[in-house]
Design a protein around this motif. Sequence first.
Motif, PDB file in Angstrom:
ATOM      1  N   LEU A 189       0.826  -1.213   0.000  1.00  0.00           N
ATOM      2  CA  LEU A 189       0.000   0.000   0.000  1.00  0.00           C
ATOM      3  C   LEU A 189       0.857   1.259   0.000  1.00  0.00           C
ATOM      4  O   LEU A 189       0.582   2.210  -0.754  1.00  0.00           O
ATOM      5  N   LEU A 190       1.897   1.289   0.825  1.00  0.00           N
ATOM      6  CA  LEU A 190       2.782   2.451   0.868  1.00  0.00           C
ATOM      7  C   LEU A 190       3.527   2.615  -0.451  1.00  0.00           C
ATOM      8  O   LEU A 190       3.663   3.734  -0.962  1.00  0.00           O
ATOM      9  N   THR A 191       3.984   1.521  -1.028  1.00  0.00           N
ATOM     10  CA  THR A 191       4.662   1.587  -2.324  1.00  0.00           C
ATOM     11  C   THR A 191       3.737   2.184  -3.373  1.00  0.00           C
ATOM     12  O   THR A 191       4.154   3.052  -4.163  1.00  0.00           O
ATOM     13  N   ALA A 192       2.487   1.768  -3.402  1.00  0.00           N
ATOM     14  CA  ALA A 192       1.512   2.314  -4.368  1.00  0.00           C
ATOM     15  C   ALA A 192       1.334   3.814  -4.174  1.00  0.00           C
ATOM     16  O   ALA A 192       1.259   4.580  -5.151  1.00  0.00           O
ATOM     17  N   GLN A 193       1.295   4.269  -2.920  1.00  0.00           N
ATOM     18  CA  GLN A 193       1.163   5.694  -2.649  1.00  0.00           C
ATOM     19  C   GLN A 193       2.392   6.465  -3.127  1.00  0.00           C
ATOM     20  O   GLN A 193       2.276   7.553  -3.691  1.00  0.00           O
ATOM     21  N   LEU A 194       3.565   5.912  -2.900  1.00  0.00           N
ATOM     22  CA  LEU A 194       4.793   6.571  -3.336  1.00  0.00           C
ATOM     23  C   LEU A 194       4.880   6.637  -4.860  1.00  0.00           C
ATOM     24  O   LEU A 194       5.357   7.638  -5.422  1.00  0.00           O
ATOM     25  N   ILE A 195       4.407   5.608  -5.533  1.00  0.00           N
ATOM     26  CA  ILE A 195       4.380   5.627  -7.001  1.00  0.00           C
ATOM     27  C   ILE A 195       3.420   6.696  -7.487  1.00  0.00           C
ATOM     28  O   ILE A 195       3.730   7.448  -8.425  1.00  0.00           O
ATOM     29  N   THR A 196       2.267   6.810  -6.858  1.00  0.00           N
ATOM     30  CA  THR A 196       1.293   7.851  -7.225  1.00  0.00           C
ATOM     31  C   THR A 196       1.887   9.237  -7.036  1.00  0.00           C
ATOM     32  O   THR A 196       1.728  10.111  -7.899  1.00  0.00           O
ATOM     33  N   LEU A 197       2.583   9.442  -5.921  1.00  0.00           N
ATOM     34  CA  LEU A 197       3.236  10.739  -5.684  1.00  0.00           C
ATOM     35  C   LEU A 197       4.286  11.039  -6.749  1.00  0.00           C
ATOM     36  O   LEU A 197       4.394  12.171  -7.222  1.00  0.00           O
ATOM     37  N   LYS A 198       5.041  10.045  -7.131  1.00  0.00           N
ATOM     38  CA  LYS A 198       6.059  10.216  -8.168  1.00  0.00           C
ATOM     39  C   LYS A 198       5.411  10.641  -9.484  1.00  0.00           C
ATOM     40  O   LYS A 198       5.886  11.568 -10.152  1.00  0.00           O
ATOM     41  N   LEU A 199       4.324   9.977  -9.859  1.00  0.00           N
ATOM     42  CA  LEU A 199       3.637  10.310 -11.108  1.00  0.00           C
ATOM     43  C   LEU A 199       3.046  11.714 -11.065  1.00  0.00           C
ATOM     44  O   LEU A 199       3.128  12.461 -12.056  1.00  0.00           O
ATOM     45  N   LYS A 200       2.483  12.100  -9.931  1.00  0.00           N
ATOM     46  CA  LYS A 200       1.942  13.463  -9.801  1.00  0.00           C
ATOM     47  C   LYS A 200       3.061  14.494  -9.889  1.00  0.00           C
ATOM     48  O   LYS A 200       2.905  15.542 -10.503  1.00  0.00           O
ATOM     49  N   TRP A 201       4.189  14.195  -9.261  1.00  0.00           N
ATOM     50  CA  TRP A 201       5.336  15.093  -9.308  1.00  0.00           C
ATOM     51  C   TRP A 201       5.818  15.258 -10.751  1.00  0.00           C
ATOM     52  O   TRP A 201       6.122  16.364 -11.185  1.00  0.00           O
ATOM     53  N   GLN A 202       5.848  14.183 -11.505  1.00  0.00           N
ATOM     54  CA  GLN A 202       6.262  14.254 -12.901  1.00  0.00           C
ATOM     55  C   GLN A 202       5.284  15.081 -13.721  1.00  0.00           C
ATOM     56  O   GLN A 202       5.688  15.865 -14.581  1.00  0.00           O
ATOM     57  N   GLU A 203       3.987  14.933 -13.462  1.00  0.00           N
ATOM     58  CA  GLU A 203       2.972  15.732 -14.154  1.00  0.00           C
ATOM     59  C   GLU A 203       3.146  17.216 -13.861  1.00  0.00           C
ATOM     60  O   GLU A 203       3.054  18.054 -14.753  1.00  0.00           O
ATOM     61  N   ILE A 204       3.389  17.546 -12.604  1.00  0.00           N
ATOM     62  CA  ILE A 204       3.577  18.947 -12.206  1.00  0.00           C
ATOM     63  C   ILE A 204       4.812  19.521 -12.887  1.00  0.00           C
ATOM     64  O   ILE A 204       4.782  20.646 -13.403  1.00  0.00           O
ATOM     65  N   ARG A 205       5.884  18.767 -12.902  1.00  0.00           N
ATOM     66  CA  ARG A 205       7.120  19.237 -13.546  1.00  0.00           C
ATOM     67  C   ARG A 205       6.905  19.472 -15.030  1.00  0.00           C
ATOM     68  O   ARG A 205       7.403  20.443 -15.583  1.00  0.00           O
ATOM     69  N   GLN A 206       6.175  18.563 -15.680  1.00  0.00           N
ATOM     70  CA  GLN A 206       5.912  18.742 -17.110  1.00  0.00           C
ATOM     71  C   GLN A 206       4.998  19.931 -17.365  1.00  0.00           C
ATOM     72  O   GLN A 206       5.192  20.677 -18.324  1.00  0.00           O
ATOM     73  N   ALA A 207       4.021  20.143 -16.513  1.00  0.00           N
ATOM     74  CA  ALA A 207       3.071  21.243 -16.697  1.00  0.00           C
ATOM     75  C   ALA A 207       3.722  22.597 -16.456  1.00  0.00           C
ATOM     76  O   ALA A 207       3.326  23.596 -17.061  1.00  0.00           O
ATOM     77  N   THR A 208       4.704  22.661 -15.590  1.00  0.00           N
ATOM     78  CA  THR A 208       5.327  23.939 -15.273  1.00  0.00           C
ATOM     79  C   THR A 208       6.568  24.232 -16.108  1.00  0.00           C
ATOM     80  O   THR A 208       7.101  25.324 -16.037  1.00  0.00           O
ATOM     81  N   SER A 209       7.023  23.255 -16.883  1.00  0.00           N
ATOM     82  CA  SER A 209       8.204  23.521 -17.713  1.00  0.00           C
ATOM     83  C   SER A 209       7.799  24.394 -18.894  1.00  0.00           C
ATOM     84  O   SER A 209       6.684  24.328 -19.400  1.00  0.00           O
ATOM     85  N   THR A 210       8.728  25.247 -19.322  1.00  0.00           N
ATOM     86  CA  THR A 210       8.466  26.170 -20.419  1.00  0.00           C
ATOM     87  C   THR A 210       8.574  25.421 -21.735  1.00  0.00           C
ATOM     88  O   THR A 210       9.566  24.735 -21.980  1.00  0.00           O
ATOM     89  N   PRO A 211       7.529  25.517 -22.577  1.00  0.00           N
ATOM     90  CA  PRO A 211       7.602  24.821 -23.864  1.00  0.00           C
ATOM     91  C   PRO A 211       8.705  25.425 -24.747  1.00  0.00           C
ATOM     92  O   PRO A 211       8.944  26.617 -24.710  1.00  0.00           O
ATOM     93  N   THR A 212       9.350  24.567 -25.522  1.00  0.00           N
ATOM     94  CA  THR A 212      10.412  25.034 -26.427  1.00  0.00           C
ATOM     95  C   THR A 212      10.087  24.622 -27.846  1.00  0.00           C
ATOM     96  O   THR A 212       9.297  23.699 -28.079  1.00  0.00           O
ATOM     97  N   THR A 213      10.678  25.310 -28.806  1.00  0.00           N
ATOM     98  CA  THR A 213      10.504  24.963 -30.210  1.00  0.00           C
ATOM     99  C   THR A 213      11.463  23.837 -30.551  1.00  0.00           C
ATOM    100  O   THR A 213      12.328  23.482 -29.742  1.00  0.00           O
ATOM    101  N   SER A 214      11.367  23.337 -31.761  1.00  0.00           N
ATOM    102  CA  SER A 214      12.258  22.254 -32.174  1.00  0.00           C
ATOM    103  C   SER A 214      13.695  22.694 -32.222  1.00  0.00           C
ATOM    104  O   SER A 214      14.614  21.886 -32.143  1.00  0.00           O
TER     105      SER A 214
END
Length: 170
Positions: free
Chosen positions: A139-164
Amino acid sequence: MENRWQVAISAGLLAAVWCGVADTFHLVTWVGFLGCSTYFAQPKAGFQGVVVTWCTNLSGVFWAWLIITGSGFFETPLMGYLFTGIATSAMCLQASYHKLSFIPGAFIGCCITFAMAGDVANILPALLLGALLGYSMTLLTAQLITLKLKWQEIRQATSTPTTSSGTTTE
């Protein structure tokens, strides 16, 4: 294993907590770890796995108790050998019942009982809590995985988009 860190953190943290709980309540630490190991080894997930762990481990405790107690009535070790053979067969045959289907769990409970010289009163609490320890780790492992995925989503959402070409777009 992609989530190795989450597994390591939950297992390490809860193993330390278990050691403290076992020490505080005078439980046999290694018996709890064998209950935990049985949980991870058996094939059922979730609380169903806890039930299979409990049933198989406790059946092994029963069979060992029966061997120890039954052998005590006879002066010859031959009866102990006979009881061991019968109990071993029974632990294999009982696997026809789905809650007793994990044969190694029965043998683990049996071995614990022999190692503890039949001291069932000190075996049972640690063994039962050990299965819950394994379940808690998942159960704790599942929670930590969920936190990791949310953290990755936040990082992707807040990163500045770049051109090619690698320049920042605005």
